[in-house]
Enzyme design. Structure first.
Site, short mmCIF file in Angstrom:
data_model
loop_
_atom_site.label_atom_id
_atom_site.label_comp_id
_atom_site.label_asym_id
_atom_site.label_seq_id
_atom_site.Cartn_x
_atom_site.Cartn_y
_atom_site.Cartn_z
CB VAL A 167 -0.96 0.00 1.19
CG1 VAL A 167 -1.90 1.21 1.12
CG2 VAL A 167 -1.79 -1.28 1.22
CG ASP A 168 3.72 2.52 3.13
OD1 ASP A 168 3.15 3.61 3.30
OD2 ASP A 168 4.01 1.76 4.06
CB VAL A 169 4.79 0.16 -3.20
CG1 VAL A 169 5.22 0.22 -4.66
CG2 VAL A 169 5.94 -0.36 -2.33
#
Length: 381
Positions: A167-169
């Site tokens: 999700v961060d990516v």
């Protein structure tokens, strides 16, 4: 030859993953990125093991190349004023503080608008700035409450996270896109603007067909292990030494698979002659396929099926995946030389290929406060 973002100055107030990955992507294509940390430094500096040959956290190492680094105490009036002078001359600012925190120091978008009306100000949060402003934006939490874990794992097992902070990516990629859109619009209007990205919305958009089916049918999909909700056979199958992935996308590929399994008649079987029929009878089909694949190894089936035009492959380790990428000529590894010592290090290269103005790898991730003179010079004026 100049790079696409040459001359673009970025102030990076972010830490951990989404923000630093965003700014490293900008830096790879020529932006001047100044990483601003407090006295303790980016949290990922202490996230170890694993470490590289220099004893530095590989997590920090993965998303901070091509940057300079300073230490600034927002509560110190001298540091804060010097930082504001750096921002006055910047094109982009990226931050992932909890909403409202930077307003206490006059570093929020509205406070900086008068100082630098051309500034593209990118905020990355976990759950936006309204009712979710106080919620902590950790990737695991977002994978859980955002639905990703509910569709990841075996049907009878427990929900599972993806093996990387995906999700961060996704949020980092959305932030890069938003920044580039805002810079492009600034070329016409002369004005900056605020870019807002949050992890939860990034995940919901990244769920693509799964979120689309939920909206269309009113029914949330369930965990299916490695199977696909709309395609069959499209999952992993047992072999002598583990599993092999087979990804049949059309009837032609299925007919080829049936031939290689020694059962060409499967292509004409009413249960399997169309994709919709194969989806409806996926368990029967899986049992038939595994009865054949269990007779040999993953490597054998991967090579045999791929030669026949059927997408298939063994489940590689990450090390094997890097080597496979090299074999395909994809150049996945960048060699970076430390300007100070001349030592070289390897990192995964940018996945973005440009024919004339490709990514460049100018420097390794900076030490904590390595370029402090950039702030001290302004503080002493």
């Amino acid at each position: 030859m100049s790079q696409p973002l040459e001359g673009v100055k970025v102030i990076d107030l972010s830490r951990i993953l989404a923000g630093p990955l965003c700014t490293m992507t900008l830096a790879d294509f020529g932006a001047e990125v100044l990483k601003v940390e407090n006295g303790a430094g980016d949290e990922t500096r202490s996230w170890k093991p694993p470490v590289n040959a220099q004893g530095i956290s590989t997590y920090y190492w993965s998303v901070n190349r091509n940057k300079q680094a300073i230490i600034a105490d927002f509560a110190d009036a001298t540091d804060l004023q010097a930082l504001r002078e750096l921002i006055r001359d910047a094109d982009v600012l990226v931050e992932n503080f909890r909403p409202g925190v930077l307003a206490k120091f006059g570093l929020d978008y509205q406070s900086l608008l008068e100082l630098n009306p051309k500034l593209v100000y990118c905020s990355i949060s976990g759950f936006g700035e309204k009712q979710g402003a106080a919620l902590p934006g950790f990737d695991l939490l977002v994978q859980a409450v955002g639905g990703l874990m509910s569709i990841t794992g075996e049907p009878e097992g427990t929900p599972s996270k993806v093996g990387v902070a995906l999700v961060d990516v996704l949020a980092a990629q959305n932030a890069v896109t938003g920044i580039l859109l805002a810079l492009r619009e600034r070329d016409a209007s002369g004005q900056g603007q605020r870019v807002s990205v949050n992890l939860l919305h990034s995940l919901l958009a990244g769920l693509t067909n799964q979120s689309s089916s939920t909206l269309a049918t009113g029914k949330s999909p369930a965990r299916m292990g490695n199977a696909h909700p709309s395609i069959a056979p499209y999952e992993t199958f047992a072999v002598q030494d583990g599993v092999v992935a087979i990804a049949v996308g059309n009837d032609r590929q299925f007919a080829a698979l049936a031939r290689e399994l020694g059962q060409p008649e499967l292509a004409d079987d009413p249960r399997f002659s169309t994709n919709s029929a194969r989806v409806a009878h996926r368990q029967d089909l899986k049992a038939i396929i595994e009865a054949a694949t269990a007779q040999d190894t993953a490597v054998h089936w991967a090579q045999t099926l791929m030669s026949a035009g059927v997408p298939a492959g063994k489940v590689n380790s990450i090390a094997e995946a890097i080597e496979f990428s090299k074999e395909l000529g994809l150049d996945p590894v960048a060699i970076i030389t430390d300007p100070a010592t001349g030592e070289t290090t390897e990192q995964i290269a940018s996945p973005i290929g440009l024919s004339r103005t490709s990514a460049k790898y100018r420097s390794i991730p900076p030490a904590h406060g390595q370029h402090q003179e950039l702030l001290n010079t302004l503080a002493n004026q």
